[in-house]
Design a protein around this motif. Structure first.
Motif, mmCIF file in Angstrom:
data_model
loop_
_atom_site.group_PDB
_atom_site.id
_atom_site.type_symbol
_atom_site.label_atom_id
_atom_site.label_comp_id
_atom_site.label_asym_id
_atom_site.label_seq_id
_atom_site.Cartn_x
_atom_site.Cartn_y
_atom_site.Cartn_z
ATOM 1 N N THR A 69 0.869 -1.175 0.000
ATOM 2 C CA THR A 69 0.000 0.000 0.000
ATOM 3 C C THR A 69 0.909 1.228 0.000
ATOM 4 O O THR A 69 1.790 1.358 0.854
ATOM 5 C CB THR A 69 -0.917 0.022 1.238
ATOM 6 O OG1 THR A 69 -1.775 -1.117 1.188
ATOM 7 C CG2 THR A 69 -1.757 1.286 1.282
ATOM 8 N N ILE A 70 0.711 2.094 -0.972
ATOM 9 C CA ILE A 70 1.473 3.343 -1.066
ATOM 10 C C ILE A 70 0.573 4.447 -0.542
ATOM 11 O O ILE A 70 -0.530 4.645 -1.048
ATOM 12 C CB ILE A 70 1.898 3.633 -2.516
ATOM 13 C CG1 ILE A 70 2.745 2.479 -3.065
ATOM 14 C CG2 ILE A 70 2.650 4.965 -2.601
ATOM 15 C CD1 ILE A 70 2.976 2.538 -4.564
ATOM 16 N N GLU B 44 -4.489 6.292 -0.668
ATOM 17 C CA GLU B 44 -3.850 4.989 -0.484
ATOM 18 C C GLU B 44 -4.001 4.227 -1.792
ATOM 19 O O GLU B 44 -5.112 4.102 -2.313
ATOM 20 C CB GLU B 44 -4.516 4.214 0.656
ATOM 21 C CG GLU B 44 -4.364 4.886 1.999
ATOM 22 C CD GLU B 44 -5.104 4.162 3.109
ATOM 23 O OE1 GLU B 44 -5.853 3.196 2.825
ATOM 24 O OE2 GLU B 44 -4.930 4.564 4.268
ATOM 25 N N LEU B 45 -2.886 3.735 -2.345
ATOM 26 C CA LEU B 45 -2.907 3.019 -3.617
ATOM 27 C C LEU B 45 -2.389 1.601 -3.440
ATOM 28 O O LEU B 45 -1.398 1.389 -2.733
ATOM 29 C CB LEU B 45 -2.033 3.742 -4.648
ATOM 30 C CG LEU B 45 -2.521 5.126 -5.028
ATOM 31 C CD1 LEU B 45 -1.834 6.177 -4.190
ATOM 32 C CD2 LEU B 45 -2.292 5.375 -6.478
ATOM 33 N N LEU C 248 3.156 3.888 -16.432
ATOM 34 C CA LEU C 248 3.429 4.678 -15.225
ATOM 35 C C LEU C 248 4.015 3.808 -14.125
ATOM 36 O O LEU C 248 5.143 4.000 -13.708
ATOM 37 C CB LEU C 248 2.169 5.397 -14.745
ATOM 38 C CG LEU C 248 2.358 6.291 -13.524
ATOM 39 C CD1 LEU C 248 3.341 7.416 -13.802
ATOM 40 C CD2 LEU C 248 1.024 6.858 -13.064
ATOM 41 N N GLY C 249 3.259 2.861 -13.612
ATOM 42 C CA GLY C 249 3.736 1.976 -12.552
ATOM 43 C C GLY C 249 3.798 2.642 -11.195
ATOM 44 O O GLY C 249 3.576 3.845 -11.055
ATOM 45 N N PRO C 250 4.103 1.854 -10.157
ATOM 46 C CA PRO C 250 4.093 2.366 -8.782
ATOM 47 C C PRO C 250 5.272 3.261 -8.421
ATOM 48 O O PRO C 250 5.219 3.981 -7.431
ATOM 49 C CB PRO C 250 4.095 1.096 -7.930
ATOM 50 C CG PRO C 250 4.672 0.037 -8.797
ATOM 51 C CD PRO C 250 4.299 0.403 -10.203
ATOM 52 N N PHE D 166 4.431 6.940 -7.726
ATOM 53 C CA PHE D 166 3.702 7.171 -6.486
ATOM 54 C C PHE D 166 4.611 7.013 -5.263
ATOM 55 O O PHE D 166 4.473 7.738 -4.294
ATOM 56 C CB PHE D 166 2.494 6.238 -6.397
ATOM 57 C CG PHE D 166 1.481 6.501 -7.472
ATOM 58 C CD1 PHE D 166 0.618 7.586 -7.388
ATOM 59 C CD2 PHE D 166 1.403 5.686 -8.583
ATOM 60 C CE1 PHE D 166 -0.311 7.849 -8.392
ATOM 61 C CE2 PHE D 166 0.479 5.935 -9.590
ATOM 62 C CZ PHE D 166 -0.376 7.017 -9.494
ATOM 63 N N ARG D 167 5.549 6.076 -5.333
ATOM 64 C CA ARG D 167 6.514 5.917 -4.229
ATOM 65 C C ARG D 167 7.351 7.184 -4.081
ATOM 66 O O ARG D 167 7.586 7.654 -2.961
ATOM 67 C CB ARG D 167 7.427 4.724 -4.490
ATOM 68 C CG ARG D 167 6.769 3.391 -4.311
ATOM 69 C CD ARG D 167 7.811 2.270 -4.450
ATOM 70 N NE ARG D 167 7.159 1.011 -4.644
ATOM 71 C CZ ARG D 167 7.263 0.258 -5.742
ATOM 72 N NH1 ARG D 167 8.033 0.640 -6.749
ATOM 73 N NH2 ARG D 167 6.625 -0.884 -5.825
ATOM 74 N N GLU D 168 7.848 7.713 -5.204
ATOM 75 C CA GLU D 168 8.666 8.930 -5.161
ATOM 76 C C GLU D 168 7.883 10.115 -4.606
ATOM 77 O O GLU D 168 8.380 10.867 -3.763
ATOM 78 C CB GLU D 168 9.183 9.285 -6.552
ATOM 79 C CG GLU D 168 10.422 8.549 -6.950
ATOM 80 C CD GLU D 168 11.044 9.146 -8.199
ATOM 81 O OE1 GLU D 168 11.481 10.325 -8.163
ATOM 82 O OE2 GLU D 168 11.087 8.425 -9.219
ATOM 83 N N LEU D 169 6.668 10.301 -5.087
ATOM 84 C CA LEU D 169 5.848 11.415 -4.624
ATOM 85 C C LEU D 169 5.505 11.251 -3.144
ATOM 86 O O LEU D 169 5.538 12.225 -2.392
ATOM 87 C CB LEU D 169 4.575 11.513 -5.468
ATOM 88 C CG LEU D 169 4.058 12.913 -5.744
ATOM 89 C CD1 LEU D 169 5.110 13.811 -6.351
ATOM 90 C CD2 LEU D 169 2.828 12.849 -6.611
#
Length: 140
Positions: free
Chosen positions: A3-4, A10-11, A103-105, A108-111
């Motif tokens: 979960t990011i 939450e993604l 795009l991939g995860p 979202f991890r970086e942001l």
């Protein structure tokens, strides 16, 4: 399943372009009460289809307000500025399908790492977005 967490979002990725031969990215997104997308934007390299699973999210797509309740869907073409928020007091969940899957995860991890430290530097956020193919919308 990872979960990011990105502020009030939450993604949970279900499929990635890496695992689908580039066909799509598929993730479940929960938008907590009163949360919003950090920066309205558009993308030139993929379309986005959203399916409401529970609750209601409010979207602005090409300047038009769209409510997305459970069971309804929304298609966002390439190049169209969009953003969303949850104006309700209950979490809302939707399924997001990006085609093709480019795009991939990682984005979202970086942001999430930028946002975790408090108020992120807008220039750094913009740099991360642009590097991953998201173009921030002009203010106003």
């Amino acid at each position: 399943m990872e979960t990011i967490r990105l502020g009030g979002l939450e993604l949970r990725f279900k499929q990635t372009g890496e695992g689908t031969g580039g066909a799509l990215d598929l993730f479940e997104m929960t938008v907590l009460p009163n949360a919003r997308m950090p920066v309205p934007h558009y993308h030139e390299s993929w379309e986005e289809t959203i399916l409401g699973l529970s609750g209601t999210t409010s979207w602005k797509v090409a300047g038009r307000d769209v409510e997305l309740p459970a069971g309804e869907s929304l298609f966002i073409p390439r190049g169209v500025v969009h953003g969303f928020r949850n104006d309700t007091q209950e979490a809302a969940t939707c399924l997001c399908i990006l085609t093709p899957g480019v795009l991939g995860p990682g984005y979202f991890r970086e942001l999430a790492a930028l946002v975790a430290g408090g108020a992120p530097d807008p220039a750094r956020m913009r740099e991360v977005m642009l590097r991953h193919g998201l173009v921030p919308a002009p203010a106003g």
